[in-house]
Design a protein around this motif. Sequence first.
Motif, PDB file in Angstrom:
ATOM      1  N   PHE A  70       9.168   4.817   4.526  1.00  0.00           N
ATOM      2  CA  PHE A  70       8.746   3.592   4.625  1.00  0.00           C
ATOM      3  C   PHE A  70       8.362   3.134   6.111  1.00  0.00           C
ATOM      4  CE2 PHE A  70       8.532  -1.220   4.142  1.00  0.00           C
ATOM      5  CZ  PHE A  70       7.868  -1.322   2.988  1.00  0.00           C
ATOM      6  N   ASP A  71       7.093   2.629   6.185  1.00  0.00           N
ATOM      7  CA  ASP A  71       6.824   2.137   7.637  1.00  0.00           C
ATOM      8  C   ASP A  71       6.673   0.832   7.479  1.00  0.00           C
ATOM      9  OD1 ASP A  71       5.328   2.853  10.300  1.00  0.00           O
ATOM     10  OD2 ASP A  71       4.212   1.056   9.275  1.00  0.00           O
ATOM     11  N   ASP A  72       7.828   0.206   8.365  1.00  0.00           N
ATOM     12  CA  ASP A  72       7.727  -1.345   8.251  1.00  0.00           C
ATOM     13  C   ASP A  72       6.854  -2.075   9.300  1.00  0.00           C
ATOM     14  OD1 ASP A  72       9.176  -0.491  10.455  1.00  0.00           O
ATOM     15  OD2 ASP A  72      10.919  -1.096   9.604  1.00  0.00           O
ATOM     16  N   LEU A  73       5.987  -1.215   9.845  1.00  0.00           N
ATOM     17  CA  LEU A  73       5.126  -2.280  10.867  1.00  0.00           C
ATOM     18  C   LEU A  73       3.925  -2.522   9.729  1.00  0.00           C
ATOM     19  CD1 LEU A  73       4.049  -2.956  13.613  1.00  0.00           C
ATOM     20  CD2 LEU A  73       2.965  -0.795  13.815  1.00  0.00           C
ATOM     21  N   LEU A  74       3.388  -1.760   8.918  1.00  0.00           N
ATOM     22  CA  LEU A  74       2.239  -2.259   8.211  1.00  0.00           C
ATOM     23  C   LEU A  74       2.947  -2.491   6.642  1.00  0.00           C
ATOM     24  CD1 LEU A  74      -0.683  -0.143   9.339  1.00  0.00           C
ATOM     25  CD2 LEU A  74      -0.191  -2.355   9.730  1.00  0.00           C
ATOM     26  N   VAL A 101       0.730  -1.004   0.115  1.00  0.00           N
ATOM     27  CA  VAL A 101      -0.212  -0.052  -0.094  1.00  0.00           C
ATOM     28  C   VAL A 101       0.975   1.271  -0.031  1.00  0.00           C
ATOM     29  CG1 VAL A 101      -1.696   1.305   1.469  1.00  0.00           C
ATOM     30  CG2 VAL A 101      -1.744  -1.103   1.215  1.00  0.00           C
ATOM     31  N   GLU A 143       4.116  -0.265   4.393  1.00  0.00           N
ATOM     32  CA  GLU A 143       3.446   0.667   3.393  1.00  0.00           C
ATOM     33  C   GLU A 143       4.472   1.910   3.176  1.00  0.00           C
ATOM     34  OE1 GLU A 143      -0.236   1.711   5.272  1.00  0.00           O
ATOM     35  OE2 GLU A 143       0.689   3.394   6.046  1.00  0.00           O
TER      36      GLU A 143
END
Lengths: 185, 139
Positions: free
Chosen positions: B123-127, B92, B129
């Motif tokens: 970049f968010d690595d938890l989700l 996403v 996205e």
Amino acid sequence: MKNLFLTIVFSVIIINIGFAQGKYFTRTGHISFFSEAALENIDAHNNQGTCILDSESGELALSVLIKGFEFEKALMQEHFNENYLESHKFPKSTFKGKITNLDDVNFDGNGKYNVKFEGDLTIHGETNAVSSAGILEVADNTINASASFPVTVKDYKIKIPKTVIDNIAKVVEVKVELKLEPYKR
Amino acid sequence: MKRNLIFIGIILLISIVVYGIFQYNKPHRDIASEKSSYDLSADDLYKEFEQDVDKASMQYADKVITFAGTISNVEQNQNGGYNILLKGEKGVINCEVDAAPDLDKKKLSANSHVKIKGLCVGFDDLLQELQFKKCHIVQ
């Protein structure tokens, strides 16, 4: 034999549903902080905080990108990113922890619950143990979660030059507001 | 001679104060009028972050980028603005749009193909996205 097969299929389905129900998430979490000082107040907002909450284990993970914070003054935003939080070196801030009074929360029924949580907060590459309290409001399978906790600037090795040290609070209040929805993959 | 020196001193002091005030009040980046540094498809952009987050972050973060993709969902955020979600093959792209009067909500329906210009946050690595802010729909 057929029964065994059906049992396996159904248990797999039930386990999957169970897992799907257990997790909640958001990608539009509102994370803000407020610094009150004699000369000026500073507040900044981020609308892209992400969070995953496991309602079965109480585990809680949050993540927010430092560059996503918006300040009223462009200069403050620049200093915050380049000098204080060094967002090119430490692009994100995270919280990994747990709700400690999970038994008090009924995720299946609507209601408002006071929760306690504890865990590790990482800012500027430094990790500290934090614990605080918040509110979970369960409403038709979505959860409105809110919490606030104080962050001591010094604990995270954020260096602020002496010339502006009086303009920035030593303890900054961080506020988190999340609208969590069931997590589907 | 002494008078001249005092005069120059005062002029210098005023310039410093004026410069300081301008710096203090300098405006935010105007993403809509800034020229975008890259123009590519949402999928290609996402793939670069998926392959090497650090390298892609160095290259794209803080840059104005135009990318084309398909809307999967639009969520209203708690600030009254919208987050448009572009769904690629792999993941996403979360595009925060300021609540702007020119926001054409008809264009924002799921499955419509859009071109978005915005500021790359990272970049968010938890989700898993990719995040953009101050986005505008170009097309």
